[in-house]
Design an enzyme around this catalytic site. Structure first.
Site, PDB file in Angstrom:
ATOM      1  N   HIS A  10     -34.040  44.134   5.011  1.00 30.60           N
ATOM      2  CA  HIS A  10     -34.443  43.245   3.997  1.00 30.60           C
ATOM      3  C   HIS A  10     -33.520  43.481   2.655  1.00 30.60           C
ATOM      4  O   HIS A  10     -33.042  42.503   2.054  1.00 30.60           O
ATOM      5  CB  HIS A  10     -35.844  43.519   3.460  1.00 30.60           C
ATOM      6  N   LEU A  71     -40.446  44.726  10.659  1.00 33.30           N
ATOM      7  CA  LEU A  71     -41.723  45.225  11.389  1.00 33.30           C
ATOM      8  C   LEU A  71     -42.371  43.908  11.876  1.00 33.30           C
ATOM      9  O   LEU A  71     -43.272  43.763  12.838  1.00 33.30           O
ATOM     10  CB  LEU A  71     -42.715  46.293  10.766  1.00 33.30           C
TER      11      LEU A  71
END
Length: 128
Positions: A10, A71
């Site tokens: 990210h 995740l």
């Protein structure tokens, strides 16, 4: 076949937040299984996926495998990464560019959680 692996995270504005992904990259590099192993971030921190894909192509790889270091299947996983891969395939037609499932889907994640919980080294502690 010359294969590059890009571990795609990210990104964060926080200094040192990229340490975890760098450790994973180093671990994968040490296996010697791939010609190139790099990391990139979608937001906030360099290098960008575009920069790293270009770098990999410049190293004459035949295939680029992008591993989303996420995740959950949020907007980056379901929208941004597929768009990124589609654009990269158009730009570099001579290179096979594929994307794996995101890390959170892997069966070993339960083992990782079990190992972390069993170690007793909990990292973040509550204020007492």
């Amino acid at each position: 076949m010359r294969t590059a692996v890009i571990i795609l995270g990210h990104g964060s504005r926080n200094t040192g937040a990229d340490e975890a992904i760098r450790k994973v990259v180093d671990g994968v590099k040490q296996t010697g299984s791939f010609t190139v192993v790099e990391h990139a971030f979608l937001q906030y921190a360099p290098p960008t996926p575009h920069e790293i894909i270009e770098r990999c192509v410049g190293q004459n790889v035949d295939r680029i495998v992008i591993v989303p270091f996420f995740l959950q299947a949020g907007a980056h996983v379901t929208r941004d990464i597929p768009e990124l891969v589609s654009n990269a395939r158009k730009a570099y037609r001579g290179v096979e560019i594929v994307v794996t499932d995101y890390v959170g889907t892997h069966l070993l994640m339960a083992k990782v959680v079990e190992e972390l919980a069993g170690k007793g080294n909990y990292g973040v502690r509550s204020a007492e």
